[in-house]
Design a protein around this motif. Structure first.
Motif, short mmCIF file in Angstrom:
data_model
loop_
_atom_site.label_atom_id
_atom_site.label_comp_id
_atom_site.label_asym_id
_atom_site.label_seq_id
_atom_site.Cartn_x
_atom_site.Cartn_y
_atom_site.Cartn_z
N GLY A 97 0.45 -1.19 -0.57
CA GLY A 97 -0.02 0.16 -0.08
C GLY A 97 0.69 0.96 0.02
O GLY A 97 -0.06 2.51 0.12
N ALA A 98 1.80 1.37 0.29
CA ALA A 98 3.30 2.16 0.37
C ALA A 98 3.05 2.76 -1.30
O ALA A 98 3.36 2.24 -2.27
CB ALA A 98 3.75 2.02 1.04
N ASP A 99 2.64 4.25 -1.43
CA ASP A 99 2.83 4.24 -2.85
C ASP A 99 4.80 4.96 -3.50
O ASP A 99 4.59 5.00 -4.53
CB ASP A 99 1.87 5.39 -2.79
CG ASP A 99 0.47 5.91 -2.82
OD1 ASP A 99 0.36 5.07 -3.28
OD2 ASP A 99 -0.18 6.03 -1.41
N LEU A 100 5.22 4.98 -2.36
CA LEU A 100 6.59 5.73 -2.50
C LEU A 100 7.52 5.05 -1.70
O LEU A 100 7.06 5.28 -0.72
CB LEU A 100 6.66 7.23 -3.48
CG LEU A 100 7.76 7.70 -3.52
CD1 LEU A 100 7.96 7.51 -4.82
CD2 LEU A 100 7.61 9.21 -3.41
N ILE A 101 8.66 4.89 -2.45
CA ILE A 101 9.87 4.34 -1.37
C ILE A 101 11.03 5.01 -1.63
O ILE A 101 11.11 5.32 -2.99
CB ILE A 101 9.82 2.65 -0.38
CG1 ILE A 101 10.17 1.84 -1.93
CG2 ILE A 101 8.69 2.22 0.21
CD1 ILE A 101 10.37 0.76 -1.97
N ALA A 102 11.88 5.17 -0.49
CA ALA A 102 13.13 5.40 -1.46
C ALA A 102 14.38 4.84 0.23
O ALA A 102 14.02 4.86 0.79
CB ALA A 102 13.30 6.92 -1.11
N GLY A 103 15.79 5.27 -0.45
CA GLY A 103 17.18 4.48 0.35
C GLY A 103 18.42 4.69 -0.26
O GLY A 103 18.26 5.54 -1.18
#
Length: 432
Positions: free
Chosen positions: A233-239
């Motif tokens: 359900g997350a729309d966007l992730i970053a790392g």
């Protein structure tokens, strides 16, 4: 990192003290044997996901090369993006060496998606230190979100460090463009968020405001569990690529992944509107990024074993640990509340001395860009600043918590722990 002494006692451990430390670590290894087996078994499904992504995108040696200049039409970069999207269970991804850190990737996503007048709401309390100046909580004059007219609020955690879901509806009573969810504990004494919990949180947010972008700071969490936040359900992730996904050999870089339109907006901030994800050379380093991703499941499995070992050793000595021994994990960070600055510095000194690079250095507390407090860091890693190889750090502030991350093989963590315990014992910094 400096070569100057720290002013701490420099007593050398005796043979008896070294034997005591070795026995402590060996006993802990025996205790966590079932966890070690489970962590090792967990490598296979993650590796299968990586291999399936490579096969589906037809990865070949021709994709290791990159074009020069603008980077237009770079087939290797395009395959790399699609492979990472599959592994991260996302619609799209952008993997770029031009991201100098995870903080940079997160900042590009924030500035790329948010517009003047928008509201950003952090659901996991105060974000990681390096985001404070990005948001505008600390510092001024450098173009923070606040200086661009973006409103920021945060939902305080409950006393036990959980997301305060009882107050979520009230926090979302105002129109909100984006919620920020920090998966890892960062420099906070709280549980890291389980992926399933992130999924439930995103579902609750969408029920309250359907148009809100759920953005997850995924640093330290990749490949720890079966699913990534973008699968729930997350729309966007970053790392960052010099954490989990780089497998210790990515020389730099970061990623954003999620909805294709949001990924493109983040890329437009990294490059320029109209260029977006179509620009950026890979400097003929794509092979290291593909190979690092291939190695990442094994590295993450070893790092988790190392974290279990750190938790068990210090818990048996009476220190509070987060997570505790045997607890489930959503990232590779292990925190130990030491309650004393000399213990923190002495442990970091011992860990540095057990590092493959710069073992001769003394880690001296010092300011670091983006952090509010002085930090003491043990990071004798082949990639500068990498936390996929074993490292440790902590801010010089109460309650003096040690944070360990990474570890290519748990034997290295065991060696570093033995030296740290012996040094603590020799300098009367550990209870009898």
């Amino acid at each position: 990192m400096h070569r100057s002494p720290m002013g701490l006692p420099a007593a050398k451990p005796s043979a008896a003290q070294r034997d005591w430390a070795r026995q402590r670590v060996e006993t802990a290894l025996q205790r966590i044997a079932p966890q070690m087996a489970a962590r090792t078994a967990g490598v296979r499904p993650r590796l299968e996901r990586v291999l399936e992504a490579f096969a589906a995108e037809g990865l070949g040696v021709q994709h290791f090369a990159s074009v020069s200049g603008y980077g237009h039409g770079d087939l290797g970069r395009e395959v790399l993006d699609r492979v990472f999207a599959r592994v991260l269970q996302a619609e799209a991804a952008a993997v770029r060496l031009q991201f100098v850190s995870g903080t940079h990737a997160i900042a590009a996503a924030l500035f790329g998606v948010l517009r003047p007048g928008d509201r950003l709401l952090a659901l996991t309390g105060r974000p990681y230190d390096t985001l404070e100046e990005v948001i505008g909580i600390r510092g001024s004059g450098q173009g923070s979100l606040a200086e661009f007219g973006i409103t920021y609020d945060e939902l305080a955690l409950t006393p036990d460090g959980r997301v305060d879901t009882d107050r979520l509806a009230k926090a979302l009573a105002l129109p909100t463009r984006m919620v920020l969810i920090q998966r890892s504990c960062g420099y906070s004494w709280r549980p890291s968020l389980d992926v399933a919990e992130i999924g439930r949180l995103c579902e609750r947010v969408k029920a309250l405001q359907s148009g809100v972008v759920c953005f997850v700071d995924n640093c330290y969490g990749e490949l720890v569990q079966e699913q990534e936040p973008t699968a729930v359900g997350a729309d966007l992730i970053a790392g960052s690529l010099i954490k989990n996904l780089g497998g210790t050999i990515a020389p730099s870089g970061g990623y954003v992944a999620g909805r294709a339109d949001l990924v493109e907006q983040a890329c437009c901030r990294l490059t320029a509107p109209g260029i977006g994800s179509e620009g950026g050379s890979g400097f003929d380093l794509h092979r290291l990024l593909f190979q690092g991703l291939f190695l990442a499941p094994q590295m993450v499995g070893e790092a988790l074993i190392g974290a279990d070992l750190v938790a068990t050793v210090f818990a048996e000595l009476g220190y509070a640990t987060n997570p505790g021994p045997g607890a489930s994990r959503s990232d590779i960070i292990q925190a130990v509340r030491l309650g004393d600055p000399d213990r923190l510095r002495q442990i970091c000194r011992a860990f540095q001395a057990a590092s493959p690079v710069g073992a001769y250095l003394d880690p001296v507390p010092a300011p670091m860009p983006g952090y509010a407090s002085e930090l003491v860091m043990a990071g004798g890693t082949f990639i500068d600043g990498s936390t996929s190889e074993f490292s440790a750090d902590g801010p010089l502030r109460e309650p003096y918590v040690l944070y360990t991350q990474g570890g290519t093989h748990h034997a290295h963590v065991a060696i570093a722990l033995e030296r740290a315990l012996a040094a603590l014992k020799a300098n009367d910094l550990i209870p009898e």
